[in-house]
Write an enzyme that holds these catalytic residues in place. Sequence first.
Site: not given
Length: 253
Positions: A29-30, A32, A77, A205
């Site tokens: 994750d991360g 973006g 997503n 998630s």
Amino acid sequence: MSLLEIPEFEPQPENGDKHLPKHIGIIMDGNGRWAKARGLPRAEGHRRGVEALRRTLKYASELGVQFMTIYAFSSENWKRPQDEISDLMGLLRRFIRKDLAELHSKNVRIKIIGSQENLPSDIITLLHEARTLTSSNTGTTLVVAFNYGSRDEITRACRQLAKDVKEGMLDPDAISENTLTNFLDTHDIPDPDLIIRTSGEMRLSNFLMWQAAYSEFYFDDVLWPDYDKENLERAVHYYMRRERRYGGLGATA
Ligand code: IPE
Ligand code: IPE
Ligand code: MG
């Protein structure tokens, strides 16, 4: 220096809790936020995320990790803007086209979990190719969770169970935890010992919820494109210090 050369973390065979994780799950994750911090498009974050994946798989293999599951695209997503979804599909295409031969030559076995529903047909074909080409390999297994969500996986498993019951192939009273486990996408993969999530978020998630019942969790603030060998080693060291009790009393009681 490899992890196993660091004396204080050497596996202790007399204590089964201290060995390396056999299966690591990673919520990458991360991407973006990594891009945003640099004024770059999100797609660039995802592209650099693929590079982080390549090196992490290499380090995990070198450490002797047998299974590494990566959360690449969740069943939620699809809520993202269409062009970001296209970028992510494009990256998977490129990853398989570009890396498959090399992964195969390095004895990596590829498995896929998740639903085929809504996936472009060429992606389904590529995933199938990756799986079949590498199915006899005996090195690290890379499990790609693509269009994957635990609730979807468990729902699909229940649907199949119900069909089997309806057709008289399964006695409802005979349904055990193992029966359900065997209907999941992960039926031939051991439960993850360690789950790592990057970017400071502390949630699952919808990743491997059933399978993570007794996993150890490691949350790292690093954004996925910056993930490197030290991050993986820290997570593995953390894991090796845990005492897994599985509901029992453990060795120190
Ligand atoms: C993870 O990075 C990659 C995928 C979900 C495919 P994100 O795209 O979620 O990055 P952030 O969380 O927005 O920074
Ligand atoms: C989880 O990350 C999914 C993947 C890493 C593929 P998300 O960024 O989609 O999760 P949330 O929305 O922050 O919970
Ligand atoms: Mg995210």
